[in-house]
Design an enzyme around this catalytic site. Structure first.
Site, PDB file in Angstrom:
ATOM      1  N   GLU A  88      -3.468   0.960  -6.121  1.00 32.22           N
ATOM      2  CA  GLU A  88      -2.478  -0.083  -6.401  1.00 32.22           C
ATOM      3  C   GLU A  88      -2.266  -0.151  -7.901  1.00 32.22           C
ATOM      4  O   GLU A  88      -3.179   0.105  -8.681  1.00 32.22           O
ATOM      5  CB  GLU A  88      -2.929  -1.428  -5.833  1.00 32.22           C
ATOM      6  CG  GLU A  88      -1.841  -2.480  -5.810  1.00 32.22           C
ATOM      7  CD  GLU A  88      -0.598  -2.004  -5.072  1.00 32.22           C
ATOM      8  OE1 GLU A  88       0.339  -1.518  -5.760  1.00 32.22           O
ATOM      9  OE2 GLU A  88      -0.554  -2.089  -3.831  1.00 32.22           O
TER      10      GLU A  88
ATOM     11  N   CYS B 261       0.861  -1.172   0.000  1.00 38.53           N
ATOM     12  CA  CYS B 261       0.000   0.000   0.000  1.00 38.53           C
ATOM     13  C   CYS B 261       0.899   1.223   0.000  1.00 38.53           C
ATOM     14  O   CYS B 261       1.490   1.565   1.027  1.00 38.53           O
ATOM     15  CB  CYS B 261      -0.914  -0.001   1.226  1.00 38.53           C
ATOM     16  SG  CYS B 261      -2.019   1.434   1.298  1.00 38.53           S
TER      17      CYS B 261
END
Length: 335
Positions: A127, A2
């Protein structure tokens, strides 16, 4: 992993969105600690600051450990034992912490064993999927419930709308060797990606789904470390859509960062009703201004005093915000 998030709510609205029930069942809102430091953003990266929840007992020893506070902390954990006078001189990246090594690595083990657990708040996270033509970014977030209202009722204390993503984190407090203000920093715990998002990336943040999981993770006085770490698991209860490479630069901080797009015909991800509504809302919100004002931001519901939203439910709250017609369900994008 992340490496980028969005958190667009203003400070007071964020506080209302984090309403919860304490040990006695009383409805509470977490108190902000230095709320003036918080800055909403559509594109937060490591070394920037972001909002986290933690137990008040970390700041006040005689406080009820179930009581929560909000703090704006810097992303990228600086261990309390770090001896140099400048945290930027750290030789390793601590923005993410792997769940399988967090009790082994010295950067995290000490803080975790001392109960320094926090919940990192975000609209969702970004992402990037690696492919032959480069990298394609996606925005990943909780499914939204259908009982959210477009307009806030007068006198209604609940904040109705988008459900914040709640990620498990570890924090620490570093004091400069020469003295000075204490620096609070955090890391986001990561796990193996769930099946539905593994085609994007093989890692994902550890997401705490529902207030019971949040309560156990934060209440370090009642829930020991070895019990709390059992909460760190992949979740399937997320949805996602592709976004523009505009988000690639952390300098870009605008609604376009999380606006849904349609990919090319060779590997098409069809736009869902939710994605179309989000795009319409984002375009509508920018008329006459490059940034959304806080009062124009979607109204959010107090998520923590409800049970987790049903798996794979739609994010049709966007249609309600806009007052537009649309199909009620948005399915997960598939590669």
């Amino acid at each position: 992993m992340c490496g980028r998030t969005a958190c667009s709510l203003g400070a007071e609205n964020l506080r209302r969105a984090c309403a919860y029930r304490d040990r006695r069942g009383r409805r509470r809102q977490p108190e902000w600690i230095q709320a003036e430091r918080y800055r909403p953003s559509y594109n937060k990266g490591p070394q920037s600051s972001g909002p986290v929840l933690l137990s008040r007992r970390h700041l006040q020893q005689d406080a009820d450990s179930s009581e929560r506070v909000l703090m704006d902390m810097r992303w990228g954990l600086v261990p309390s034992w770090f001896k140099k006078d400048d945290p930027s001189k750290m030789q390793f990246n601590t923005s993410n912490c792997r769940s399988d090594t967090m009790l082994k690595k010295s950067s995290y083990k000490g803080a975790l064993l001392k109960g320094k657990r926090c919940v990192v708040l975000a609209d969702g996270f970004y992402e990037w999927q690696q492919h032959s033509g480069g990298k394609q970014p996606y925005f990943i977030y909780f499914p939204q419930t259908k009982d959210t209202e477009a307009e806030e009722k007068e006198g209604d204390e609940e904040w109705r709308g988008w459900r914040l993503l709640t990620m498990a984190g570890i924090f620490d407090c570093w004091e400069p060797p020469a003295g000075g203000e204490m620096l609070y920093t955090y890391t986001i715990i990561t796990v193996d990606a769930s099946k539905d998002v593994s085609f994007i990336h093989h890692r994902m943040p550890a997401i705490l789904d529902g207030d019971e999981a949040i309560r156990k993770w934060l209440d370090f006085a009642e829930v020991p470390t070895q019990e709390a770490v059992k909460l760190i698991q992949p979740t399937e209860n997320i949805v996602f859509h592709p976004v523009s490479t505009f988000v690639n630069s952390v300098r870009n901080n605008a609604p376009e960062c999380l606006a849904p797009i349609e990919l090319g015909a060779k590997k098409e991800v069809k736009a869902t009703p939710s994605s179309k509504a989000m795009l319409g809302w984002l375009k509508n919100s920018q008329e006459g201004s490059p940034q959304k004002k806080e009062n124009d931001l979607p109204r959010w519901t107090s998520q923590f005093i409800h049970s987790p939203s049903p798996k794979k439910t739609s994010a049709d709250i966007l249609q309600q915000w806009l007052g537009k017609e649309g199909e009620p369900a948005a399915k997960k994008c598939k590669a």
